[in-house]
Design an enzyme around this catalytic site. Structure first.
Site, PDB file in Angstrom:
ATOM      1  N   TYR A 173      -1.458   0.528  10.266  1.00  0.00           N
ATOM      2  CA  TYR A 173      -1.725  -0.182   9.006  1.00  0.00           C
ATOM      3  C   TYR A 173      -0.498  -0.086   8.095  1.00  0.00           C
ATOM      4  CZ  TYR A 173      -3.728  -0.858   4.306  1.00  0.00           C
ATOM      5  OH  TYR A 173      -3.982  -1.266   3.021  1.00  0.00           O
ATOM      6  N   SER A 193       0.832  -1.210   0.000  1.00  0.00           N
ATOM      7  CA  SER A 193       0.000   0.000   0.000  1.00  0.00           C
ATOM      8  C   SER A 193       0.861   1.253   0.000  1.00  0.00           C
ATOM      9  CB  SER A 193      -0.869  -0.014   1.266  1.00  0.00           C
ATOM     10  OG  SER A 193      -1.382   1.263   1.526  1.00  0.00           O
ATOM     11  N   GLU A 253       0.402   3.558   1.784  1.00  0.00           N
ATOM     12  CA  GLU A 253       0.528   3.967   3.186  1.00  0.00           C
ATOM     13  C   GLU A 253       1.926   3.672   3.730  1.00  0.00           C
ATOM     14  OE1 GLU A 253      -1.532   5.543   5.359  1.00  0.00           O
ATOM     15  OE2 GLU A 253      -3.134   5.814   3.896  1.00  0.00           O
TER      16      GLU A 253
HETATM   17  P1  NAP Z   1     -11.416  -4.987   1.417  1.00  0.00           P
HETATM   18  O1  NAP Z   1     -12.517  -4.754   0.456  1.00  0.00           O
HETATM   19  O2  NAP Z   1     -11.518  -4.372   2.773  1.00  0.00           O
HETATM   20  O3  NAP Z   1     -11.216  -6.572   1.555  1.00  0.00           O
HETATM   21  C1  NAP Z   1     -10.386  -7.069   2.577  1.00  0.00           C
HETATM   22  C2  NAP Z   1     -10.452  -8.579   2.572  1.00  0.00           C
HETATM   23  O4  NAP Z   1      -9.686  -9.049   3.700  1.00  0.00           O
HETATM   24  C3  NAP Z   1     -11.868  -9.131   2.749  1.00  0.00           C
HETATM   25  O5  NAP Z   1     -11.961 -10.359   2.089  1.00  0.00           O
HETATM   26  C4  NAP Z   1     -11.945  -9.328   4.257  1.00  0.00           C
HETATM   27  O6  NAP Z   1     -12.891 -10.317   4.640  1.00  0.00           O
HETATM   28  C5  NAP Z   1     -10.538  -9.823   4.545  1.00  0.00           C
HETATM   29  N1  NAP Z   1     -10.201  -9.606   5.959  1.00  0.00           N
HETATM   30  C6  NAP Z   1     -10.332  -8.466   6.669  1.00  0.00           C
HETATM   31  N2  NAP Z   1      -9.966  -8.676   7.945  1.00  0.00           N
HETATM   32  C7  NAP Z   1      -9.631  -9.993   8.035  1.00  0.00           C
HETATM   33  C8  NAP Z   1      -9.191 -10.816   9.100  1.00  0.00           C
HETATM   34  N3  NAP Z   1      -8.996 -10.329  10.328  1.00  0.00           N
HETATM   35  N4  NAP Z   1      -8.942 -12.114   8.825  1.00  0.00           N
HETATM   36  C9  NAP Z   1      -9.095 -12.621   7.585  1.00  0.00           C
HETATM   37  N5  NAP Z   1      -9.526 -11.890   6.524  1.00  0.00           N
HETATM   38  C10 NAP Z   1      -9.783 -10.584   6.760  1.00  0.00           C
HETATM   39  O7  NAP Z   1     -10.010  -4.475   0.818  1.00  0.00           O
HETATM   40  P2  NAP Z   1      -9.613  -4.272  -0.722  1.00  0.00           P
HETATM   41  O8  NAP Z   1      -9.912  -2.847  -1.072  1.00  0.00           O
HETATM   42  O9  NAP Z   1     -10.138  -5.367  -1.536  1.00  0.00           O
HETATM   43  O10 NAP Z   1      -8.034  -4.372  -0.630  1.00  0.00           O
HETATM   44  C11 NAP Z   1      -7.348  -5.604  -0.889  1.00  0.00           C
HETATM   45  C12 NAP Z   1      -5.948  -5.521  -0.325  1.00  0.00           C
HETATM   46  O11 NAP Z   1      -5.249  -4.434  -0.913  1.00  0.00           O
HETATM   47  C13 NAP Z   1      -5.897  -5.287   1.176  1.00  0.00           C
HETATM   48  O12 NAP Z   1      -4.775  -5.970   1.673  1.00  0.00           O
HETATM   49  C14 NAP Z   1      -5.668  -3.794   1.292  1.00  0.00           C
HETATM   50  O13 NAP Z   1      -5.025  -3.485   2.513  1.00  0.00           O
HETATM   51  C15 NAP Z   1      -4.776  -3.562   0.093  1.00  0.00           C
HETATM   52  N6  NAP Z   1      -4.832  -2.215  -0.459  1.00  0.00           N
HETATM   53  C16 NAP Z   1      -6.035  -1.691  -0.814  1.00  0.00           C
HETATM   54  C17 NAP Z   1      -6.065  -0.413  -1.355  1.00  0.00           C
HETATM   55  C18 NAP Z   1      -7.360   0.210  -1.775  1.00  0.00           C
HETATM   56  O14 NAP Z   1      -7.389   1.429  -2.009  1.00  0.00           O
HETATM   57  N7  NAP Z   1      -8.438  -0.568  -1.946  1.00  0.00           N
HETATM   58  C19 NAP Z   1      -4.881   0.304  -1.535  1.00  0.00           C
HETATM   59  C20 NAP Z   1      -3.687  -0.286  -1.186  1.00  0.00           C
HETATM   60  C21 NAP Z   1      -3.663  -1.545  -0.661  1.00  0.00           C
HETATM   61  P3  NAP Z   1     -14.435  -9.933   4.862  1.00  0.00           P
HETATM   62  O15 NAP Z   1     -15.011  -9.783   3.484  1.00  0.00           O
HETATM   63  O16 NAP Z   1     -14.970 -11.103   5.624  1.00  0.00           O
HETATM   64  O17 NAP Z   1     -14.459  -8.654   5.637  1.00  0.00           O
END
Ligand code: NAP
Length: 324
Positions: free
Chosen positions: A148, A124, A126
């Site tokens: 984070y 990220s 971040e």
């Molecule tokens: P998201 O929609 O919040 O999805 C997160 C996923 O992780 C969901 O499947 C969630 O499960 C699972 N999760 C959350 N807490 C967990 C836990 N304690 N144990 C096991 N699984 C857990 O995030 P996203 O936007 O798809 O992002 C995907 C990845 O890219 C993440 O690692 C995020 O940090 C990273 N990222 C995202 C962005 C962005 O702007 N979107 C930018 C940079 C990096 P549930 O569905 O059950 O909640």
């Protein structure tokens, strides 16, 4: 490359778009979902029947190793994370444990089972945090400003060490904010698209916002998962910065979203200083040159089109009383 792809975090925003992309390319897609999160599989909607779900506790090294051995994946995408940054202040250790622990356990499993599986780590922007230079590239020093970012940086270095020490094919995608109609409502873009749609329909009157001057590099999630896939198709495992290279303020976001429903945002938006984040960013913007030149990747969906899609989807959801 096709074959079997494992995805942690398959039930999230990126998990959906990545699954859809990989299915289109002919992969067998398997989501590694913890037992207590099986209820989230419904979020995959139309894809739920087209992917396989393997139930596993991501904190259990043996179980993860067994999954990798049994499924023999060509690619693993490690997306699972508590991705809402402010929440990491409430649980720094839990954030670190999931983010770094899962990456370490999966990389160890690949090595111990003796596979040549290619590994993607969801890093990220971040991790750049308190930036000294803009835009940022893979050469920019890391100075995360919140738990984070610190957890993501630890996972990033763990992945780099495994790659350099053990010769694994592992890549880190340092992704800037990416959004879609599937973004959960606590994220600012979705909060705004939902509010614009709701006010348009007369279901709410005002939108409370924090700092309207905060600026972000916002792109479309569907474009960013394509970058993830491209990283794992390369000749060498490398890290990439993925973003649009353009900054928009929260005020731009609000104005664009309300304009989509022919409303003047200034009549509806109120600033609430208690919502201002102390770890807010103003200059976190990508230099995606490396991804453009080496992966032939560039974003396809503009900021205006992205916000229009989000607002129109929320309008349709509210009008049909679908879950938001
Ligand atoms: P998201 O929609 O919040 O999805 C997160 C996923 O992780 C969901 O499947 C969630 O499960 C699972 N999760 C959350 N807490 C967990 C836990 N304690 N144990 C096991 N699984 C857990 O995030 P996203 O936007 O798809 O992002 C995907 C990845 O890219 C993440 O690692 C995020 O940090 C990273 N990222 C995202 C962005 C962005 O702007 N979107 C930018 C940079 C990096 P549930 O569905 O059950 O909640």
């Amino acid at each position: 490359m096709t074959g079997t792809a494992l995805i942690t975090g398959i039930t999230g925003q990126d998990g959906y778009y990545l699954s859809r992309l990989l299915l289109e390319k002919g992969y067998r897609v398997v989501g590694l979902v913890p037992p207590e999160r099986q209820g989230s599989v419904v979020k995959l909607g139309d894809l739920a029947d087209r992917v396989d779900i393997y139930t596993v506790d991501l904190r259990d090294s043996q179980a993860l190793r067994q999954a990798v051995e049994q499924l023999q994946p060509q690619e693993i995408y490690n997306l699972a994370a508590p991705s809402f940054v402010p929440a990491s202040w409430d649980d720094p250790l839990g954030t670190l444990d999931l983010v770094t622990g899962t990456a370490t356990r999966l990389l160890t499993a690949i090595r111990e089972v003796g596979l040549s599986t290619r590994f993607y780590q969801a890093s990220s922007s971040e991790i750049f945090g308190q930036v000294q230079e803009s835009p940022q590239s893979v050469e920019t020093p890391f100075r995360p400003k919140n738990p984070y970012g610190a957890a993501k940086l630890h996972a990033h270095w763990t992945m780099v060490h495994q790659r350099e020490h053990h010769g694994l094919f592992a890549c880190s995608g340092i992704l800037y904010n990416h959004e879609s109609p599937r973004r959960p409502p606590q994220f600012v873009t979705r909060k705004v698209s939902l509010a614009a749609a709701s006010i348009k329909l007369g279901r709410s009157q005002k939108l409370q916002m924090g700092n309207l001057s905060a600026r972000r590099d916002w792109g479309y999630a569907g474009d960013y998962v394509d970058a993830m896939w491209r990283m794992l198709q390369g000749d060498t495992p490398e890290d990439y910065v993925i973003g649009t290279g353009q900054l928009h303020s929260v005020e731009d976001l609000v104005a664009t979203a309300f304009a989509c429903v022919d409303l003047d945002w200034q009549q509806y938006v109120e600033v609430d200083t208690t919502l201002v984040r102390r770890d807010e960013h103003f200059q976190l913007v990508a230099d995606p040159t490396k991804a453009k030149t080496q992966l032939n990747w560039q974003p396809q969906v503009s900021f205006d089109v992205l916000i229009e899609r989000m607002v129109q989807t929320d309008l349709a959801r509210l009008q049909s009383d679908a879950e938001v």
